[in-house]
Design a protein around this motif. Structure first.
Motif, PDB file in Angstrom:
ATOM      1  N   THR A  75       0.845  -1.191   0.000  1.00 32.48           N
ATOM      2  CA  THR A  75       0.000   0.000   0.000  1.00 32.48           C
ATOM      3  C   THR A  75       0.881   1.241   0.000  1.00 32.48           C
ATOM      4  O   THR A  75       2.027   1.199   0.456  1.00 32.48           O
ATOM      5  CB  THR A  75      -0.895   0.049   1.254  1.00 32.48           C
ATOM      6  OG1 THR A  75      -0.057   0.087   2.419  1.00 32.48           O
ATOM      7  CG2 THR A  75      -1.808  -1.156   1.325  1.00 32.48           C
ATOM      8  N   PRO A  76       0.368   2.354  -0.494  1.00 27.50           N
ATOM      9  CA  PRO A  76       1.105   3.611  -0.325  1.00 27.50           C
ATOM     10  C   PRO A  76       1.292   3.898   1.158  1.00 27.50           C
ATOM     11  O   PRO A  76       0.534   3.420   2.005  1.00 27.50           O
ATOM     12  CB  PRO A  76       0.177   4.643  -0.989  1.00 27.50           C
ATOM     13  CG  PRO A  76      -0.683   3.848  -1.923  1.00 27.50           C
ATOM     14  CD  PRO A  76      -0.885   2.526  -1.258  1.00 27.50           C
ATOM     15  N   TYR A  77       2.317   4.676   1.477  1.00 28.65           N
ATOM     16  CA  TYR A  77       2.580   4.992   2.876  1.00 28.65           C
ATOM     17  C   TYR A  77       1.377   5.707   3.487  1.00 28.65           C
ATOM     18  O   TYR A  77       0.784   6.594   2.882  1.00 28.65           O
ATOM     19  CB  TYR A  77       3.834   5.855   2.999  1.00 28.65           C
ATOM     20  CG  TYR A  77       5.099   5.076   2.728  1.00 28.65           C
ATOM     21  CD1 TYR A  77       5.579   4.155   3.662  1.00 28.65           C
ATOM     22  CD2 TYR A  77       5.799   5.220   1.537  1.00 28.65           C
ATOM     23  CE1 TYR A  77       6.724   3.422   3.416  1.00 28.65           C
ATOM     24  CE2 TYR A  77       6.944   4.495   1.283  1.00 28.65           C
ATOM     25  CZ  TYR A  77       7.407   3.588   2.221  1.00 28.65           C
ATOM     26  OH  TYR A  77       8.536   2.859   1.978  1.00 28.65           O
ATOM     27  N   SER A  78       0.997   5.286   4.691  1.00 31.11           N
ATOM     28  CA  SER A  78      -0.174   5.856   5.354  1.00 31.11           C
ATOM     29  C   SER A  78       0.050   5.852   6.858  1.00 31.11           C
ATOM     30  O   SER A  78       1.162   5.618   7.331  1.00 31.11           O
ATOM     31  CB  SER A  78      -1.426   5.046   4.988  1.00 31.11           C
ATOM     32  OG  SER A  78      -1.262   3.681   5.345  1.00 31.11           O
ATOM     33  N   ALA A  79      -0.997   6.097   7.615  1.00 34.08           N
ATOM     34  CA  ALA A  79      -0.887   6.228   9.066  1.00 34.08           C
ATOM     35  C   ALA A  79      -0.407   4.924   9.702  1.00 34.08           C
ATOM     36  O   ALA A  79      -0.757   3.831   9.234  1.00 34.08           O
ATOM     37  CB  ALA A  79      -2.235   6.625   9.645  1.00 34.08           C
ATOM     38  N   PRO A  80       0.355   5.009  10.788  1.00 32.72           N
ATOM     39  CA  PRO A  80       0.882   3.804  11.440  1.00 32.72           C
ATOM     40  C   PRO A  80      -0.192   2.859  11.966  1.00 32.72           C
ATOM     41  O   PRO A  80       0.073   1.669  12.164  1.00 32.72           O
ATOM     42  CB  PRO A  80       1.725   4.361  12.592  1.00 32.72           C
ATOM     43  CG  PRO A  80       2.067   5.750  12.183  1.00 32.72           C
ATOM     44  CD  PRO A  80       0.883   6.234  11.402  1.00 32.72           C
TER      45      PRO A  80
END
Length: 426
Positions: free
Chosen positions: A152-157
């Motif tokens: 996935t694209p970088y997102s919230a932890p």
């Protein structure tokens, strides 16, 4: 059933309890290796003369982002921070589904041309299902054997992996699925545990990057949940403590090094030596065409030279002179690009060795030298005469088959023209 006999080569099987190299014939029935040896039954077989060639198992590139192929060479001088900012912070959001497809197709074809028959395709630019489907379609169209590691694209932890997307994907006979998760270093502990558990429930390899300092609390949570296993694949491993490397090795987890990228961009020194001291070994990847050449044999040579250099320096510091014997052999380095890569991708029972019952994935190398293992390890793309995947020739006489390369190049150039301005403007 189609039968093919490769006759006259020096064969490197990478199988245990066999010589490093031997004069032998290889009999292929359908998509499977039937036998390796002398005096084989040739009834109904097509005889392929490979005298004075070297035959090796198909190479395994365990970590590559093929979707970035159109950016080839753009980041030759980028640091890791440059790469993350320019590719993931800027250009990635401008990818169209057609860019994902042609990048993946071209990247996978380039791997076949270089002797890679199995590819761990770490696809983490999937903002829409159309982007995912286009990438998977490009991988399937190439004819490579692949593990499509859905990312996935970088997102919230605290954002868990979208397993619904993984569940809806279907693969062909040469492709399987895995999960490319953000991992314990970039996720909250609960999210890391949830992602690992989701992969385990589906029987999938779960792969993650680790090169951002010492292990965070997510690693402890995953370990305490009993979720580390041979299906765990850690890419880079930079920043891992000796204790954590041992924990991973003891759990059967694999570590994939991308040595040229790691040394050049600043991830950290490859983990090769630390694994070898524990009786383990790395698999290899080339990471991204944007930064380094996607040649897994080059990765093997760089990993070998870097660790030998490190060992020589330590010996010099301890004794005042470099070591008088090599600490690592060429055969070990070739194993990293075959046997260990297969293990990292969960395919050790199918590829990585030439022996009866394994898939007929192999490479014919036109190279001369008194030591076939060294000749294979030192081979360049121009030495790769033929490549077979599942009993089907994908390259013969130094030429890729069943593909319109001019059309692929044209579409890749169009994609590059669209994407590169975003990478350069940041």
């Amino acid at each position: 059933m189609n039968r093919v006999l490769l006759r006259g080569a020096r064969v490197i099987t990478m199988a245990p309890n066999r010589p490093d190299a031997e004069r032998a014939d290889v009999l292929i029935e359908g998509d499977t290796i039937a036998a390796v040896g002398d005096g084989l039954d040739t009834t109904g077989a097509e005889i392929v003369d490979v005298t004075d060639r070297i035959v090796v198992p198909g190479l395994v590139n365990a970590h590559l982002h093929t979707w970035q192929t159109a950016l080839r060479g753009a980041g030759a001088d980028w640091t890791l921070a440059d790469y993350l900012g320019r590719v993931h912070g800027a250009v990635a959001r401008h990818y169209r589904p057609e860019d994902m497809r042609i990048g993946t197709l071209a990247g996978a074809l380039s791997q076949l041309d270089r002797g890679t028959t199995t590819l761990g395709d770490w696809c983490h630019n999937t903002p829409t299902p159309d982007h995912t489907d286009a990438a998977l379609d490009g991988l399937a169209a190439s004819g490579v054997r692949g593990v499509f590691l859905h990312g996935t694209p970088y997102s919230a932890p605290d954002a868990t992996h979208p397993v619904g997307e993984v569940d809806r994907l279907s693969t062909g006979p040469l492709l399987s699925l895995g999960m490319a998760v953000r991992g314990p270093q970039l996720s909250t502990p609960d999210t890391a545990v949830a992602d690992f558990r989701a992969a385990a429930e589906r029987g999938l390899v779960v792969s993650m990057h680790q090169s951002g300092g010492e292990p965070g609390p997510g690693w402890t949570a995953v370990r305490d949940a009993g979720l580390l296993s041979p299906a765990t694949n850690v890419v880079h491993g930079a920043g891992l403590t000796e204790e954590w490397i041992k924990i991973l090795v003891d759990a059967g987890a694999t570590l994939t090094s991308t040595p040229e990228n790691e040394l050049g961009q600043g991830h950290g020194f490859p983990v090769t030596g630390r694994l070898l001291r524990l009786g383990a070994a790395p698999s290899l990847g080339t990471d991204t065409d944007a930064v380094t050449p996607a040649d897994v044999l080059s990765a093997a040579r760089i990993a070998l030279a870097a660790q030998r250099g490190h060992d020589h320096e330590r010996h010099r510091q301890d004794t005042g002179s470099p070591s008088l014997t090599a600490t690592i052999t060429a055969r070990q380095a070739l194993a990293w690009a075959t046997v260990e890569g297969a293990r990292a991708l969960g395919l050790a029972d199918r590829v990585g060795r030439l022996e009866a019952g394994m898939q007929a994935d192999l490479v014919v190398i036109d190279s001369f030298g008194p030591d076939p293992v060294a000749a294979a390890l030192y081979a360049g793309t121009g030495d790769i005469e033929a490549v077979m995947v599942a009993g089907r020739w994908r390259k013969r006489d130094h030429t890729l088959l069943d593909v319109d390369l001019d059309a692929v190049r044209d579409r890749l150039r169009e994609s590059a023209a669209h994407l590169l301005p975003y990478a350069r403007s940041r």
